[in-house]
Design a protein around this motif. Structure first.
Motif, PDB file in Angstrom:
ATOM      1  N   MET A   1       5.155  52.869  21.172  1.00 54.80           N
ATOM      2  CA  MET A   1       4.044  51.920  20.922  1.00 54.80           C
ATOM      3  C   MET A   1       4.522  50.476  21.081  1.00 54.80           C
ATOM      4  O   MET A   1       5.578  50.102  20.583  1.00 54.80           O
ATOM      5  N   PRO A  48       0.031  40.479  23.898  1.00 51.15           N
ATOM      6  CA  PRO A  48      -1.185  40.852  23.164  1.00 51.15           C
ATOM      7  C   PRO A  48      -1.908  42.029  23.813  1.00 51.15           C
ATOM      8  O   PRO A  48      -2.015  42.113  25.025  1.00 51.15           O
ATOM      9  N   ASN A  49      -2.379  42.901  22.995  1.00 48.29           N
ATOM     10  CA  ASN A  49      -3.090  44.082  23.494  1.00 48.29           C
ATOM     11  C   ASN A  49      -4.496  43.730  23.952  1.00 48.29           C
ATOM     12  O   ASN A  49      -5.290  43.159  23.217  1.00 48.29           O
ATOM     13  N   LYS A  50      -4.752  44.116  25.215  1.00 49.81           N
ATOM     14  CA  LYS A  50      -6.032  43.801  25.852  1.00 49.81           C
ATOM     15  C   LYS A  50      -7.226  44.349  25.076  1.00 49.81           C
ATOM     16  O   LYS A  50      -8.219  43.662  24.875  1.00 49.81           O
ATOM     17  N   ALA A  51      -7.111  45.603  24.673  1.00 53.17           N
ATOM     18  CA  ALA A  51      -8.250  46.251  24.016  1.00 53.17           C
ATOM     19  C   ALA A  51      -8.591  45.547  22.705  1.00 53.17           C
ATOM     20  O   ALA A  51      -9.762  45.239  22.439  1.00 53.17           O
ATOM     21  N   GLY A  52      -7.580  45.267  21.937  1.00 51.64           N
ATOM     22  CA  GLY A  52      -7.817  44.590  20.667  1.00 51.64           C
ATOM     23  C   GLY A  52      -8.430  43.219  20.883  1.00 51.64           C
ATOM     24  O   GLY A  52      -9.392  42.829  20.217  1.00 51.64           O
ATOM     25  N   ALA A  54     -10.090  42.142  23.486  1.00 49.28           N
ATOM     26  CA  ALA A  54     -11.437  42.249  24.034  1.00 49.28           C
ATOM     27  C   ALA A  54     -12.446  42.553  22.940  1.00 49.28           C
ATOM     28  O   ALA A  54     -13.543  41.990  22.905  1.00 49.28           O
ATOM     29  N   LEU A  55     -12.042  43.440  22.064  1.00 49.84           N
ATOM     30  CA  LEU A  55     -12.956  43.838  21.000  1.00 49.84           C
ATOM     31  C   LEU A  55     -13.310  42.633  20.134  1.00 49.84           C
ATOM     32  O   LEU A  55     -14.479  42.384  19.827  1.00 49.84           O
ATOM     33  N   LEU A  58     -15.659  40.130  21.690  1.00 51.39           N
ATOM     34  CA  LEU A  58     -17.074  40.494  21.835  1.00 51.39           C
ATOM     35  C   LEU A  58     -17.971  39.563  21.039  1.00 51.39           C
ATOM     36  O   LEU A  58     -19.141  39.385  21.361  1.00 51.39           O
ATOM     37  N   PRO A  61     -19.166  36.287  23.527  1.00 53.26           N
ATOM     38  CA  PRO A  61     -19.249  36.795  24.902  1.00 53.26           C
ATOM     39  C   PRO A  61     -19.099  35.664  25.916  1.00 53.26           C
ATOM     40  O   PRO A  61     -19.388  34.510  25.612  1.00 53.26           O
ATOM     41  N   LEU A  90     -16.585  44.908  33.386  1.00 51.00           N
ATOM     42  CA  LEU A  90     -16.155  44.072  32.268  1.00 51.00           C
ATOM     43  C   LEU A  90     -17.238  43.877  31.219  1.00 51.00           C
ATOM     44  O   LEU A  90     -17.035  43.155  30.251  1.00 51.00           O
ATOM     45  N   ASP A  92     -18.268  45.737  29.002  1.00 48.23           N
ATOM     46  CA  ASP A  92     -17.828  46.196  27.686  1.00 48.23           C
ATOM     47  C   ASP A  92     -16.911  45.197  27.001  1.00 48.23           C
ATOM     48  O   ASP A  92     -16.590  45.342  25.829  1.00 48.23           O
ATOM     49  N   PHE A  93     -16.471  44.217  27.753  1.00 47.03           N
ATOM     50  CA  PHE A  93     -15.620  43.190  27.166  1.00 47.03           C
ATOM     51  C   PHE A  93     -16.412  41.909  26.951  1.00 47.03           C
ATOM     52  O   PHE A  93     -15.841  40.846  26.707  1.00 47.03           O
TER      53      PHE A  93
END
Lengths: 343, 343
Positions: A1, A48-52, A54-55, A58, A61, A90, A92-93
DNA sequence: TTGAAAGCGCTAACAG
DNA sequence: CTGTTAGCGCTTTCAA
């Protein structure tokens, strides 16, 4: 991880909030703490983690505004498809894309539109415009307001734009010359049809072409160079006239729009087999003419990729720390003949 | 803002957990509730948010296993670059890629490797193998174990694989014929150098080529068709011999590896200008030979895209509901000549 | 100047 | 059969 912001916080004995502040160069952190945090982040190889990200993003926007001189120009259909594809991927981001379409490359219209986009407070802009001082100034003003800009399809250097995404026009011309000299065994007597003498990309395509012919050592003579003004009727008329007056012409090099008009003239004079036509891009009418072997080959510039990458680049820039400059993205010169025109 | 699982829960008067269960077709939900939830999700146009999903998925990272017959075959370098690129882009979503490289297309080796990959409990597999019954069975067994498989570069139909990502070999052959007939004005006397008579893709390239020549009405004669066994020394030897025995040969069509060997023979016999060489792919030696104009043109198949898309497809499949089948992805036939070979 | 906490959307584990 | 809860990594707000 992978290593997270939490790891850094623990290691530095501070809270996640503080780490975040340091990493975003926000104020309100004791310098020595900042240094320590930065050092640890560096050492641990934090990314930095993209998913985190992006969330969390949100909540705010982003919307990108685009300017395209696409009205009445089918070339841009593919480019727009690319923009929309990126938007879909994108969404969702929190990304959305607004497209402002104008007709023609008129400077005044472009400046007005860029200013309008600037006032709408978009997250960033993506534009295809002309390389003239007025437009450059409008772009500079936009950037000064904190709205980054990328140029797609046509570059506007020294405007402060983040990067250019599009073809290398000179290189396209050179490739046309290379292929033409492979299929043409006799001396080439050329009619060159450009869009406008004032558009840099068109001039580059001619320059690359002529230099390419010399490199390949194909004997040639330019009979005439004319502006089509991107208009098929006009292209038809001048091609017809010039071909009639100069029966020795055996090759037409069409640098911009007006392809269908030029070909219509060739057909009208029954010169399909004696005149080779070389063009750019693959709008529907061009595709058809390639399939009918009126056009020998056409050189494409990955318009879908241009739109797609422009948005992706803006997104990654906004998601990044906004300090890493973006690199240009030059699309490939794609040779299309009858057999692969539908790829 | 898009509709979330929470919206559905509120609308249906149930908890988020229940909605999640329904949406994943998990057991333990009263049928009527399930129906209601599904109906609402449908009506609201629900689409799960990628970022949220990815973040949650980090707890169960996925690893894709790959099998490539890439040892000693530089073509696969680009494909591997594509795999790694996708891995990098998706690493923030918990994706990693393991690549198992083997030498040659030996059936036994492939079966053994696929079985080994199967035992390692990868999330899914991505393989380039041979279309023979033994391999097909190994793939079926893997899928039966719940490990999805995609085929990259070479298809293995009816194996239950999710999809194929790679070129249309027949179409590549046809494009080669199209371009050759444009640059070749006299009758073509051909030496065809294939990799192996047992590899479907190679045969397709020959078939497409011959049919393409007929379509283009280029007179031709196949003097000989030989296997290079993807070996440069062997290709050199047979090309040398055949060219000497058949001085009328004016075109060599190289379907697979062995390009450098064949060209070496052409150079040894001083036939650079009298023999046209047409090849596939653009490994470093091929690039060099195109630049030297020994090779007239080479047809490429977007190897980077193949690797990239394979991983992206697997990822989106695993992230999706796993019920939507994946569609094949046919890469483009890219014509490269001296001028655009470095694109 | 800093910490704590809430929340982005989704999933999984645990209770009931 | 279903609800609650915690947590993925990050940002932001509120409180101190």
């Amino acid at each position: 991880m992978a290593v997270t912001i939490k790891d850094i916080a623990r290691e530095a004995g501070v809270s996640r909030g503080t780490v975040d502040r340091v990493l975003h160069n926000r104020t309100g952190v004791k310098p020595e703490v900042a240094i320590k945090v930065r050092e640890i982040a560096e050492r641990l190889g934090f990314f930095p983690n993209k998913a985190g990200k992006a969330l969390a993003a949100l909540k705010q926007p982003m919307t990108f505004g685009c300017l395209l001189p696409s009205i009445g120009n089918p070339f841009f259909d593919d480019l727009i498809d690319g923009l929309r594809m990126a938007e879909r991927e994108l969404s969702d981001f929190g990304v959305s894309v607004d497209i402002m379409q104008v007709k023609s490359f008129d400077t005044e219209v472009h400046v007005r539109t860029i200013n309008a986009l600037k006032e709408k407070n978009y997250t960033a802009l993506c534009i295809t415009s002309v390389d003239v001082p007025e437009v450059k100034q409008a772009i500079e003003a936009t950037i000064a307001k904190g709205i980054p800009v990328v140029c797609v399809n046509t570059d506007i250097p020294d405007s402060g734009r983040l990067c250019y995404i599009g073809p290398d026009y000179y290189h396209g011309g050179k490739t046309a010359a290379g292929l033409l000299s492979m299929i043409c065994k006799e001396k080439a007597s050329l009619l060159i049809l450009t869009g406008s003498f004032h558009i840099h990309g068109h001039n580059e395509r001619i320059k690359g072409f002529l230099e390419g012919l010399e490199e390949r050592k194909l004997p040639f003579e330019v009979i005439q160079t004319q502006e089509s003004l991107d208009d098929n009727e006009h292209a038809y008329a001048i091609t017809l006239e010039i071909l009639e007056k100069n029966p020795q012409i055996n090759c037409i090099y069409v640098v911009a729009a007006g392809v269908e008009g030029a070909c219509r003239a060739v057909i009208a004079l029954n010169k399909e087999s004696s005149v080779k036509v070389v063009t750019f891009d693959d709008i529907p009418t061009t595709k058809m003419l390639v399939k009918q072997k009126i056009i020998s080959f056409t050189l494409c510039q990955e318009p879908i990729q241009q739109g797609y990458r422009a948005i992706q680049k803006l997104f990654s820039y906004m998601m990044g720390n906004q300090r890493t400059p973006l690199s240009d993205s030059i699309t490939n010169t794609i040779i299309k003949i009858r057999e692969n025109i539908e790829d």
